[in-house]
Motif scaffolding. Structure first.
Motif, PDB file in Angstrom:
ATOM      1  N   MET A 172     -18.344  -9.948 -16.558  1.00 27.17           N
ATOM      2  CA  MET A 172     -17.945 -10.734 -15.538  1.00 27.17           C
ATOM      3  C   MET A 172     -16.667  -9.962 -14.625  1.00 27.17           C
ATOM      4  O   MET A 172     -15.908  -9.403 -15.509  1.00 27.17           O
ATOM      5  CB  MET A 172     -17.140 -11.931 -15.832  1.00 27.17           C
ATOM      6  CG  MET A 172     -16.658 -13.120 -14.788  1.00 27.17           C
ATOM      7  SD  MET A 172     -18.144 -13.706 -13.649  1.00 27.17           S
ATOM      8  CE  MET A 172     -19.273 -14.583 -14.945  1.00 27.17           C
ATOM      9  N   PHE A 202     -14.206 -18.718 -15.103  1.00 27.71           N
ATOM     10  CA  PHE A 202     -15.422 -18.712 -15.864  1.00 27.71           C
ATOM     11  C   PHE A 202     -14.773 -18.644 -17.425  1.00 27.71           C
ATOM     12  O   PHE A 202     -15.428 -20.062 -18.220  1.00 27.71           O
ATOM     13  CB  PHE A 202     -16.052 -17.431 -15.750  1.00 27.71           C
ATOM     14  CG  PHE A 202     -17.175 -17.290 -16.856  1.00 27.71           C
ATOM     15  CD1 PHE A 202     -18.504 -17.819 -16.523  1.00 27.71           C
ATOM     16  CD2 PHE A 202     -16.839 -16.630 -18.003  1.00 27.71           C
ATOM     17  CE1 PHE A 202     -19.375 -17.612 -17.713  1.00 27.71           C
ATOM     18  CE2 PHE A 202     -17.925 -16.170 -18.961  1.00 27.71           C
ATOM     19  CZ  PHE A 202     -19.000 -16.938 -18.821  1.00 27.71           C
ATOM     20  N   THR A 203     -13.598 -18.020 -17.871  1.00 23.75           N
ATOM     21  CA  THR A 203     -13.454 -18.305 -19.025  1.00 23.75           C
ATOM     22  C   THR A 203     -12.789 -19.873 -19.526  1.00 23.75           C
ATOM     23  O   THR A 203     -12.952 -20.190 -20.443  1.00 23.75           O
ATOM     24  CB  THR A 203     -12.464 -17.345 -19.727  1.00 23.75           C
ATOM     25  OG1 THR A 203     -12.797 -16.089 -19.202  1.00 23.75           O
ATOM     26  CG2 THR A 203     -11.911 -17.233 -20.878  1.00 23.75           C
ATOM     27  N   LYS A 246     -12.906 -14.303 -13.318  1.00 21.30           N
ATOM     28  CA  LYS A 246     -13.173 -14.160 -14.807  1.00 21.30           C
ATOM     29  C   LYS A 246     -12.533 -15.138 -15.451  1.00 21.30           C
ATOM     30  O   LYS A 246     -13.010 -15.782 -16.282  1.00 21.30           O
ATOM     31  CB  LYS A 246     -12.953 -12.809 -15.111  1.00 21.30           C
ATOM     32  CG  LYS A 246     -13.365 -12.487 -16.760  1.00 21.30           C
ATOM     33  CD  LYS A 246     -13.148 -10.998 -16.872  1.00 21.30           C
ATOM     34  CE  LYS A 246     -13.558 -10.546 -18.330  1.00 21.30           C
ATOM     35  NZ  LYS A 246     -13.683  -9.391 -18.515  1.00 21.30           N
ATOM     36  N   GLY A 272     -19.993 -13.072 -20.673  1.00 17.32           N
ATOM     37  CA  GLY A 272     -18.863 -13.231 -19.386  1.00 17.32           C
ATOM     38  C   GLY A 272     -17.705 -12.344 -19.908  1.00 17.32           C
ATOM     39  O   GLY A 272     -17.330 -11.779 -18.876  1.00 17.32           O
ATOM     40  N   SER A 281     -24.946 -14.642 -18.028  1.00 18.51           N
ATOM     41  CA  SER A 281     -23.664 -15.461 -18.465  1.00 18.51           C
ATOM     42  C   SER A 281     -23.426 -16.958 -17.804  1.00 18.51           C
ATOM     43  O   SER A 281     -23.598 -17.817 -18.528  1.00 18.51           O
ATOM     44  CB  SER A 281     -22.334 -14.620 -18.840  1.00 18.51           C
ATOM     45  OG  SER A 281     -21.835 -14.241 -17.422  1.00 18.51           O
ATOM     46  N   LEU A 282     -23.364 -16.832 -16.685  1.00 21.73           N
ATOM     47  CA  LEU A 282     -23.293 -18.019 -15.966  1.00 21.73           C
ATOM     48  C   LEU A 282     -24.634 -18.922 -16.209  1.00 21.73           C
ATOM     49  O   LEU A 282     -24.345 -20.310 -16.375  1.00 21.73           O
ATOM     50  CB  LEU A 282     -23.195 -17.672 -14.333  1.00 21.73           C
ATOM     51  CG  LEU A 282     -22.089 -17.039 -13.778  1.00 21.73           C
ATOM     52  CD1 LEU A 282     -22.129 -16.490 -12.460  1.00 21.73           C
ATOM     53  CD2 LEU A 282     -20.890 -18.107 -13.949  1.00 21.73           C
ATOM     54  N   SER A 317     -22.875 -16.885 -23.871  1.00 19.90           N
ATOM     55  CA  SER A 317     -22.409 -16.872 -22.440  1.00 19.90           C
ATOM     56  C   SER A 317     -20.907 -16.602 -22.435  1.00 19.90           C
ATOM     57  O   SER A 317     -20.807 -15.719 -21.473  1.00 19.90           O
ATOM     58  CB  SER A 317     -22.358 -18.577 -22.088  1.00 19.90           C
ATOM     59  OG  SER A 317     -21.970 -18.519 -20.705  1.00 19.90           O
TER      60      SER A 317
END
Length: 457
Positions: A174, A67-68, A64, A170, A3-4, A166
């Motif tokens: 994640m 990332f979001t 997380k 995630g 996902s990253l 992605s």
């Protein structure tokens, strides 16, 4: 990790793919070249401001959630760009879009450092380098196809599904792995960092966007303010109990050497990325799509070999890999400094692929070896420092490459009695490109000398 890497791939793709569409944007929005370059400069400037702050964000916001947030900015900016009805809306969209990779790239480095032990990081960092290398390699080729079929906005619509994949991966997989210490936010440090790094990136980007602009206020003033702000920022970080960016990472010698090597290889790599398309399109008179296809093998080869080199690094360390890499770059740049309008495309592909192989031998081993020497609590700061240096090196590399190329071009035309002839113009640009690569030879030699002091962490 998947996902990253999809998120980072999309961010870098969007940074480079739009370069092929600048002419179309100028025509659609009826703007000048000095204005359209801001869709690229604004993107780079936003990342240059955000990357130094990423270490603070990593310590303050769960993995997380961070990332979001970053994917949310990327998605929102990309969607706005796809619907843009004027240049102002497109520029705003690009700034919002750049927030995503500005946070996501150092976040991915931090996660790799936490999840994987030192004896496996080379392989995983190699996978990350594969993504980082393939995205700009595919950018010109894919954008050339899209521009010719659906227009330049197609670049953004292609990115939307990737960002959604992605984000979904995630949200499912994640985990929060960062150590949340919630350090005290020092507003003055953030302000000095933003003005300092932003001023330097803006100054060099401005120098690279206009002919003979080094002496102009738009270059001198931002650079001066940026340098002074960074000096004040550095002094303040050493005085704070919880610095925004812990510059004590430079107490570790292999990290310092690794940072210098990463800076130098990014400097010469960005010189290649700006000089080669100009040479292919304006000197050899190739189409954007053909130029992208010529550069594609080198980028793909760089990515694939980065993964293999990462495995080798885990076994033997960085010393021989980095030295061989800079030696190859010296040879390739010497060959590049002799290209003409009559050089065959096969020769260009071979030399470009060779130079990309040299970059692959240096980038991953130098960066990973430097980060390996840091204690765990300094991982976010180390990732932020290296990420910031790559942004600055890119801005400096592009600016100096263009300035050197223009000087060489003008020197060639100055002794010619028919400077308006198309053939002469092509030959003059090739002469300018040769001058740019001669400067890259010097950068590679400095890198080789520096690499003599590297040892395995």
């Amino acid at each position: 990790m998947v996902s990253l890497m999809i998120g980072v791939f999309t961010g870098i793709f969007n940074q480079t793919a739009l370069n092929m569409a600048l002419t179309g944007i100028m025509d659609d929005f009826q703007i000048h070249a000095s204005n359209v370059q801001w869709v690229t400069t604004g993107y780079i400037l936003t990342m240059g401001i955000l990357v130094p702050i990423s270490g603070l964000l990593y310590k303050s916001v769960p993995t997380k959630k961070l990332f979001t947030i970053s994917l949310g900015f990327s998605f929102t900016g990309t969607l706005l760009a796809g619907f843009s009805i004027n240049f102002e809306m497109l520029l705003l969209a690009r700034i919002i879009q750049a927030v995503g990779p500005g946070i996501l790239m150092p976040l991915m480095t931090n996660i790799i450092l936490v999840l994987f032990p030192p004896n496996r990081r080379g392989m995983v960092m190699g996978l990350m380098m594969l993504v980082i290398a393939v995205a700009p390699a595919l950018g010109p080729t894919i954008s050339g196809l899209l521009i010719g079929s659906v227009g330049w906005k197609g670049i953004f619509w292609v990115s939307i599904p990737l960002l959604l994949i992605s984000l979904i991966l995630g949200l499912i997989y994640m985990r929060n792995i960062s150590n949340i210490t919630k350090p005290k936010v020092d507003i003055l440090s953030i302000l000095l960092s933003t003005i300092g790094f932003g001023g330097i990136v803006f100054g060099f980007s401005s120098a690279g966007s206009a002919v003979g602009s080094w002496g102009q206020p738009i270059v001198i003033i931002p650079l001066t303010i940026g340098i002074l702000s960074l000096i004040l920022f550095s002094f303040r970080q050493f005085k704070l109990a919880s610095p925004m960016l812990n510059l004590r990472v430079f107490k570790y010698p292999m990290f310092t050497i690794g940072s210098v090597l990463v800076f130098l290889v990014m400097f010469v790599n960005l010189s290649i990325s700006i000089l080669m398309p100009m040479y292919l399109v304006e000197s050899l008179l190739l189409s954007a799509l053909t130029a992208g296809l010529v550069l594609l093998p080198g980028g793909v080869f760089n990515g694939v070999t980065s993964l293999i080199i990462g495995r080798i690094f885990d076994e033997v360390g960085p010393k021989f890999l980095v030295r061989i890499g800079f030696f190859i770059l010296i040879i390739m740049f010497l060959l590049f400094s002799n290209i003409t309008v009559n050089t065959s495309l096969l020769i260009i592909i071979i030399i470009h692929t060779g130079s990309m192989f040299g970059v692959a031998l240096i980038m991953n081993p130098a960066q990973t070896n430097g980060l390996n020497q840091l204690p765990k609590q300094l991982y976010p700061d180390g990732a932020a420092v290296i990420g910031t240096l790559t942004q600055i090196a890119g801005a400096i590399g592009v600016a100096i490459a263009i300035s050197t190329m223009v000087s060489g071009q003008e020197a060639y035309l100055g002794g010619n009695i028919e400077p308006i002839n198309m053939t002469v113009q092509s030959e003059a640009l090739a002469a300018g490109v040769r001058s740019g690569f001669k400067l890259s030879v010097i950068g590679a030699i400095i890198g080789f000398i520096t690499s003599l002091f590297i040892r395995r962490s």
